[in-house]
Design an enzyme around this catalytic site. Structure first.
Site, PDB file in Angstrom:
ATOM      1  N   ASP A   1      -4.594   4.887  -9.193  1.00 30.18           N
ATOM      2  CA  ASP A   1      -4.196   5.694 -10.277  1.00 30.18           C
ATOM      3  C   ASP A   1      -3.818   4.694 -11.775  1.00 30.18           C
ATOM      4  O   ASP A   1      -4.872   3.591 -11.869  1.00 30.18           O
ATOM      5  CB  ASP A   1      -2.896   6.905  -9.849  1.00 30.18           C
ATOM      6  CG  ASP A   1      -2.089   5.826  -9.542  1.00 30.18           C
ATOM      7  OD1 ASP A   1      -2.476   4.281  -9.495  1.00 30.18           O
ATOM      8  OD2 ASP A   1      -1.304   6.252  -8.563  1.00 30.18           O
TER       9      ASP A   1
ATOM     10  N   CYS B   1      -3.498   2.435  -6.519  1.00 23.34           N
ATOM     11  CA  CYS B   1      -1.913   2.225  -6.669  1.00 23.34           C
ATOM     12  C   CYS B   1      -1.067   1.417  -7.066  1.00 23.34           C
ATOM     13  O   CYS B   1      -1.172   0.469  -7.006  1.00 23.34           O
ATOM     14  CB  CYS B   1      -1.951   3.979  -5.861  1.00 23.34           C
ATOM     15  SG  CYS B   1      -1.057   4.108  -4.405  1.00 23.34           S
TER      16      CYS B   1
ATOM     17  N   THR C   1       1.830   1.548  -5.236  1.00 25.86           N
ATOM     18  CA  THR C   1       2.000   0.736  -4.057  1.00 25.86           C
ATOM     19  C   THR C   1       0.830   0.633  -3.156  1.00 25.86           C
ATOM     20  O   THR C   1       0.996   0.043  -1.827  1.00 25.86           O
ATOM     21  CB  THR C   1       3.378   1.763  -3.108  1.00 25.86           C
ATOM     22  OG1 THR C   1       2.705   2.819  -2.892  1.00 25.86           O
ATOM     23  CG2 THR C   1       4.618   1.592  -3.951  1.00 25.86           C
TER      24      THR C   1
ATOM     25  N   HIS D   1     -11.247  -4.347  14.720  1.00 24.43           N
ATOM     26  CA  HIS D   1     -10.508  -3.496  15.941  1.00 24.43           C
ATOM     27  C   HIS D   1     -10.223  -2.246  15.509  1.00 24.43           C
ATOM     28  O   HIS D   1     -10.904  -1.397  16.142  1.00 24.43           O
ATOM     29  CB  HIS D   1      -8.610  -4.068  15.700  1.00 24.43           C
ATOM     30  CG  HIS D   1      -8.625  -5.292  15.971  1.00 24.43           C
ATOM     31  ND1 HIS D   1      -7.872  -5.915  16.533  1.00 24.43           N
ATOM     32  CD2 HIS D   1      -9.670  -6.168  16.254  1.00 24.43           C
ATOM     33  CE1 HIS D   1      -8.149  -7.077  17.697  1.00 24.43           C
ATOM     34  NE2 HIS D   1      -9.066  -7.147  17.331  1.00 24.43           N
TER      35      HIS D   1
ATOM     36  N   HIS E   1     -12.441  -1.906  21.742  1.00 19.80           N
ATOM     37  CA  HIS E   1     -12.033  -1.064  20.278  1.00 19.80           C
ATOM     38  C   HIS E   1     -12.772   0.149  20.627  1.00 19.80           C
ATOM     39  O   HIS E   1     -11.829   1.129  19.868  1.00 19.80           O
ATOM     40  CB  HIS E   1     -12.730  -1.831  19.527  1.00 19.80           C
ATOM     41  CG  HIS E   1     -11.394  -3.354  19.463  1.00 19.80           C
ATOM     42  ND1 HIS E   1     -10.012  -3.246  19.037  1.00 19.80           N
ATOM     43  CD2 HIS E   1     -12.059  -4.257  19.297  1.00 19.80           C
ATOM     44  CE1 HIS E   1      -9.885  -4.779  19.619  1.00 19.80           C
ATOM     45  NE2 HIS E   1     -11.105  -5.352  19.680  1.00 19.80           N
TER      46      HIS E   1
HETATM   47  C1  RB5 Z   1       2.834   6.257  -9.285  1.00 16.77           C
HETATM   48  O1  RB5 Z   1       3.972   6.192 -10.284  1.00 16.77           O
HETATM   49  C2  RB5 Z   1       2.855   5.710  -8.471  1.00 16.77           C
HETATM   50  O2  RB5 Z   1       3.742   6.969  -7.751  1.00 16.77           O
HETATM   51  C3  RB5 Z   1       1.855   5.706  -7.584  1.00 16.77           C
HETATM   52  O3  RB5 Z   1       1.083   4.680  -7.978  1.00 16.77           O
HETATM   53  C4  RB5 Z   1       1.895   4.951  -6.208  1.00 16.77           C
HETATM   54  O4  RB5 Z   1       2.805   4.002  -5.878  1.00 16.77           O
HETATM   55  C5  RB5 Z   1       1.982   6.263  -5.265  1.00 16.77           C
HETATM   56  O5  RB5 Z   1       1.860   5.843  -4.178  1.00 16.77           O
END
Ligand code: RB5
Length: 146
Positions: free
Chosen positions: A8, A65, A67, A98, A133
């Site tokens: 994203d 993304c 996080t 694994h 595994h």
């Molecule tokens: C976008 O602002 C953010 O929410 C997205 O990139 C991600 O971190 C969601 O898990």
């Protein structure tokens, strides 16, 4: 290796860096977007990348993304996907050995570019060990049927 990539807006810059690195190292990348910093919804890109992996069009997927968490939650909803959210090299190897993970997720706001490249290299070069595994992977696959 043929790799599906997607991000994203929160992961766009790292996705571009990773894509260049992987192509320079001989991998073939299918880039499912996003193509710029405008706000988009990460599940749309998780779906495109994971469907490519499940269909066999690509062997592995990489999702980025902000996080890595949203991407990993979305990816693991798709039948046949075992997505690992990674922030260290040890886990990158272990999840291949694994868990036979077929998608890795990264957070651009969490992991620096240098570490991210090392994580991707380790993930893509490590092999599933099978053996004890395999029956655990079979149990994960059964969970998808319920
Ligand atoms: C976008 O602002 C953010 O929410 C997205 O990139 C991600 O971190 C969601 O898990």
């Amino acid at each position: 290796m043929k790799i599906a990539m997607g991000s994203d807006h929160g992961g766009f810059t790292l996705k571009e860096t990773l894509k260049s690195h992987l192509e320079e190292n001989g991998h073939e990348v299918i880039d499912f977007g996003t193509d710029g910093p405008s706000s988009v919804d990460y599940p749309d890109y998780a779906e495109k990348v994971c469907k490519s992996v499940v269909s066999g069009e690509t062997e592995k997927g990489i999702l980025v993304c902000g996080t890595g968490i949203g991407m990993s939650i979305a990816a693991n909803k798709i039948k046949g996907i075992r997505a690992a959210l990674l922030s260290d090299v040890f886990s990158a190897r272990a999840t291949r050995q694994h868990n036979d993970a077929n998608v890795m997720c990264l957070g651009e706001r969490v992991v620096g570019a240098g570490l991210a490249l090392m994580i991707a290299d380790e993930f893509l070069s490590s092999e599933f060990e099978g053996g004890r595994h395999s029956k655990r992977i079979d149990k994960i696959t059964k969970l998808e049927e319920n």
